[in-house]
Scaffold this active site. Structure first.
Site, mmCIF file in Angstrom:
data_model
loop_
_atom_site.group_PDB
_atom_site.id
_atom_site.type_symbol
_atom_site.label_atom_id
_atom_site.label_comp_id
_atom_site.label_asym_id
_atom_site.label_seq_id
_atom_site.Cartn_x
_atom_site.Cartn_y
_atom_site.Cartn_z
ATOM 1 N N SER A 584 0.771 -1.093 0.147
ATOM 2 C CA SER A 584 -0.168 -0.059 0.062
ATOM 3 C C SER A 584 1.027 1.348 0.052
ATOM 4 O O SER A 584 2.010 1.231 0.428
ATOM 5 C CB SER A 584 -0.919 0.066 1.201
ATOM 6 O OG SER A 584 -1.578 1.383 1.527
ATOM 7 N N TYR A 597 -2.651 -0.202 10.711
ATOM 8 C CA TYR A 597 -2.671 -0.458 9.444
ATOM 9 C C TYR A 597 -1.334 0.023 8.589
ATOM 10 O O TYR A 597 -0.792 -0.787 7.923
ATOM 11 C CB TYR A 597 -3.941 -0.112 8.607
ATOM 12 C CG TYR A 597 -4.000 -0.456 6.935
ATOM 13 C CD1 TYR A 597 -4.318 -1.599 6.793
ATOM 14 C CD2 TYR A 597 -3.747 0.542 6.072
ATOM 15 C CE1 TYR A 597 -4.413 -1.922 5.465
ATOM 16 C CE2 TYR A 597 -3.595 0.290 4.810
ATOM 17 C CZ TYR A 597 -3.982 -0.956 4.422
ATOM 18 O OH TYR A 597 -4.125 -1.327 3.021
#
Length: 707
Positions: A584, A597
């Site tokens: 990501s 996260y």
């Protein structure tokens, strides 16, 4: 369907539906297609892609307007079970037969194939096959040429001609083995001329020709002849004290066979991929086990097959492994050292076979590795360019086992002489057919496991890989979602392109199970894509330990465990591989409400670098794709994550796609297919010397640039 007719057969299936046939009455070609599909549906009658059927009927010549006799015959390639009208070649019968006027003899018969084109009636029809004259020189309206195991068992028996004469009281003719072609067609006609009134012809070591004046008469005649052959063989098998000389050893239990096969398949695939990457298939069919566990295995296996259809797909002979059924396969190096001489000997045998049989104009030697590998007590492996070809090779060798079993029961099995086998395998016409085949796709011969591939980014990657020629293991931790994906892949690609497995990346048993599926279905794994994930977006004070553990278990530990298990298989194969980690932009960019996260993604990214540094020596590349805001078809965005990100940025959930697009340099919404394209860029062949890289697919977020 006639119930009375269907009950008289024990060894073949009577599938004729009188109502369906009545609807086709008057259209002989439609009845030919119908009959062909019925015959092809019963694998006891013919093999996949094998056999051909024909009909002759009167049609109006488009050039003269006059009526003329035309033969419709299965064209080159194709399969009887699925053949449609466009799979037929249509030829003028008189023109085809007139080719005898220019035939120069058997040494020139290959040149006749191009002349078939001058006999074409329907210019849109399929290309005529080499078997066209075998049908054309016989006068019957409907003809079936099949490769039933029961008939080939007689055709391949030492006393096959005598057995045929006695079994059918002279009503079935016999033509000795000869390679299919123009001259064999003339021999069939000669056999009929010398034996008027016969109902069929047995081709030595090859197959069966049967016929009738109508589609139905031909169909029933075919079934009756094969039924009698099969019953005769069964009666003789029952008289034997033991099949194949009796059992030499016992099979492992089903579970143990599967585990042993899964452990060994990647090693075998590595050996078989020394020339080009191969896809594998495994079967422990009872018929296979009966043969490979028998006392006669060592005598019969080296003989090879008889029917050319069998031989073309299974090579001159199989490789029989000397491993014990329950041998400990955990010491991979020791197993490879034990197997290496066997593969070297097989390659040397095949090279000697080529050199001793080749002609001045023979094509160059092909891959010298075995197609069929037999592991007594466990099962049969087959390796070929794709899954379908490997699976079909297994089916054909099983047919060959049936033939050997039948021939040994009634007489003694004989195989094609090595020179005749070579003349089939390296036939210039077969080589020309191979050269006409489409070139392999970029990922042909590659096996991919994409975690979380039942939806979203994972499914897009799996589909892109499948479109590029790979086989894929589709998986998910959600059984319902996986079943839906299975139906979708089945409809789009068919059964030979994918396999499925339940996979929770936090569970070692699931990971090992999914890789076992990959090994048994395809032979191993080449590409691991760590795509499974989840997201939790909360302010620091709301983040729980449970949230933290879940994120790190799925994203970091999951990536670690799947990579570890996948690399173990890649090392067994020793042909390199790829690990792709879908990370990501959050691995590089800091944002609000994202401690768990974002830090887990950063850990994934650095773990990728560490793996790249360690696995280079194994030619295993490790690369990263960094997406951002891929909302379409994503479970992540269906829940609280979207609400959390919307809250963090002060917009509504509905406004998120536009918000994310506007903050990018390119002002683009990112779709699952964009990530799939990036993955293909890494594994498609142009970046084979690239590892440890990060490819951002986020529309351009400057704060997420790697440097």
């Amino acid at each position: 369907m006639s119930t009375a007719a269907s009950t008289q057969y024990k060894h073949v299936s009577y599938l004729w539906d009188e109502k369906k046939a009545a609807e086709l009455a008057g259209d002989e070609v439609a009845l030919l297609v119908y009959r062909s599909n019925l015959l092809g549906a019963d694998l006891r009658l013919t093999n996949y892609g094998g056999g051909n059927t024909s009909c002759k009927a009167i049609a109006k010549d488009p050039l003269t307007g006059k009526e003329t006799e035309v033969m419709w015959v299965k064209g080159s390639g194709g399969d009887l079970a699925s053949m449609k009208r466009n799979g037929l070649a249509a030829l003028y019968v008189d023109r085809l037969r007139s080719l005898t006027n220019v035939y120069r003899g058997i040494e020139f018969e290959d040149e006749m194939v191009e002349l078939f084109n001058h006999c074409i009636f329907d210019l849109a029809s399929k290309a005529p096959s080499i078997d066209t004259p075998l049908h054309g020189f016989l006068p019957f309206k409907h003809i079936d040429h099949l490769h039933p195991d029961a008939a080939i068992a007689i055709a391949a028996a030492k006393d096959g001609k005598k057995i045929t004469q006695e079994l059918f009281n002279g009503s079935i003719g016999w033509v000795e083995w000869q390679r299919p072609g123009f001259d064999l067609g003339l021999q069939l006609k000669q056999c009929l001329d010398e034996n008027p009134g016969i109902r069929g012809i047995m081709l030595g070591s090859h197959g069966l020709f049967t016929w009738g004046d109508t589609a139905y008469e031909s169909y029933v005649n075919t079934l009756e002849v094969i039924e009698r052959c099969a019953q005769y063989i069964q009666d003789n098998i029952h008289k034997q004290p033991a099949v194949f000389g009796g059992a030499r050893l016992q099979s492992l239990s089903k579970d143990n066979r599967m585990q042993q096969a899964a452990n060994l398949a990647p090693i075998l695939r590595g050996f078989c991929s020394s020339y080009t990457k191969m896809i594998g298939h495994f079967t422990d069919d009872d018929r296979v086990l009966e043969f490979i566990n028998s006392n006669d295995l060592d005598r019969l296996a080296p003989m090879g097959t008889s029917c050319p259809d069998h031989f073309l797909r299974t090579k001159i002979s199989p490789l029989v492994l000397s491993l014990k059924p329950d041998q400990d396969l955990s010491d991979v190096k020791a197993i490879k050292e034990q197997l290496a001489p066997a593969f070297e000997a097989y390659r040397a045998m095949y090279t000697e076979y080529y050199n001793s049989c080749k002609h001045p104009n023979s094509p160059a030697i092909r891959d010298t590795n075995p197609v069929v590998i037999l592991y007594p007590g466990v099962g049969m492996f087959t390796f070929s360019k794709d899954k379908q070809t490997a699976r079909v090779a297994a089916e054909f060798y099983t047919n060959a086992i049936n033939v050997m079993k039948g021939a040994e029961a009634i007489s003694q099995y004989t195989s094609l002489p090595r020179q005749e086998a070579f003349n089939i395998e390296y036939w210039l016409l077969e080589e020309a057919k191979l050269q006409r085949m489409p070139k392999p796709k970029a990922l042909s011969g590659r096996i991919a496991l994409v975690t979380g591939s039942a939806g979203g980014i994972g499914k897009a990657i799996a589909k892109r890989f499948a479109n590029e020629g790979a086989v894929v293991v589709v998986n998910d931790n959600d059984a319902t979602r996986l079943e839906s994906a299975k139906e979708e892949f089945q409809k789009e690609y068919g059964k030979d392109v994918f396999a499925t497995a339940i996979l929770d990346v936090t569970k070692a048993d699931d990971i090992n199970g999914a890789l076992k599926v990959a090994a048994l279905a395809f032979g191993g794994v080449d590409i691991i894509v760590n795509c499974a994930g989840l997201s939790i977006s909360k302010p620091l004070e709301e983040h729980t330990e449970k949230d933290w553990d879940l994120l790190y278990d799925v994203l970091v530990k999951g990536q670690f465990l799947v990579t570890q298990a996948g690399v173990e298989i890649m090392r067994k194969q020793d042909i390199g591989g790829d690990v792709l980690n879908i990370v990501s932009k959050n691995a590089l960019m800091s944002g609000p409400n994202n401690a768990g996260y974002g830090s887990a993604k950063a850990a994934q990214l650095h773990l990728s670098r560490l793996n790249a540094a360690e696995l280079g020596k194994d030619h295993i590349r490790v690369n990263v794709v960094n997406p951002d805001a891929v909302i379409s078809d994503s479970k992540i965005w269906a829940g609280a994550w979207a609400e959390g990100r919307a809250k963090a940025y002060g917009v509504t959930v509905a406004e998120l796609p536009a918000y994310y697009a506007k903050r990018t340099l390119l002002n683009e919404i990112i779709l699952p297919g964009d990530i799939a394209d990036a993955c293909f860029a890494f594994v498609g062949g142009l970046l084979n010397k690239s590892t440890g890289n990060v490819l951002n697919v986020d529309g351009g977020v400057a704060t997420a640039f790697v440097r």
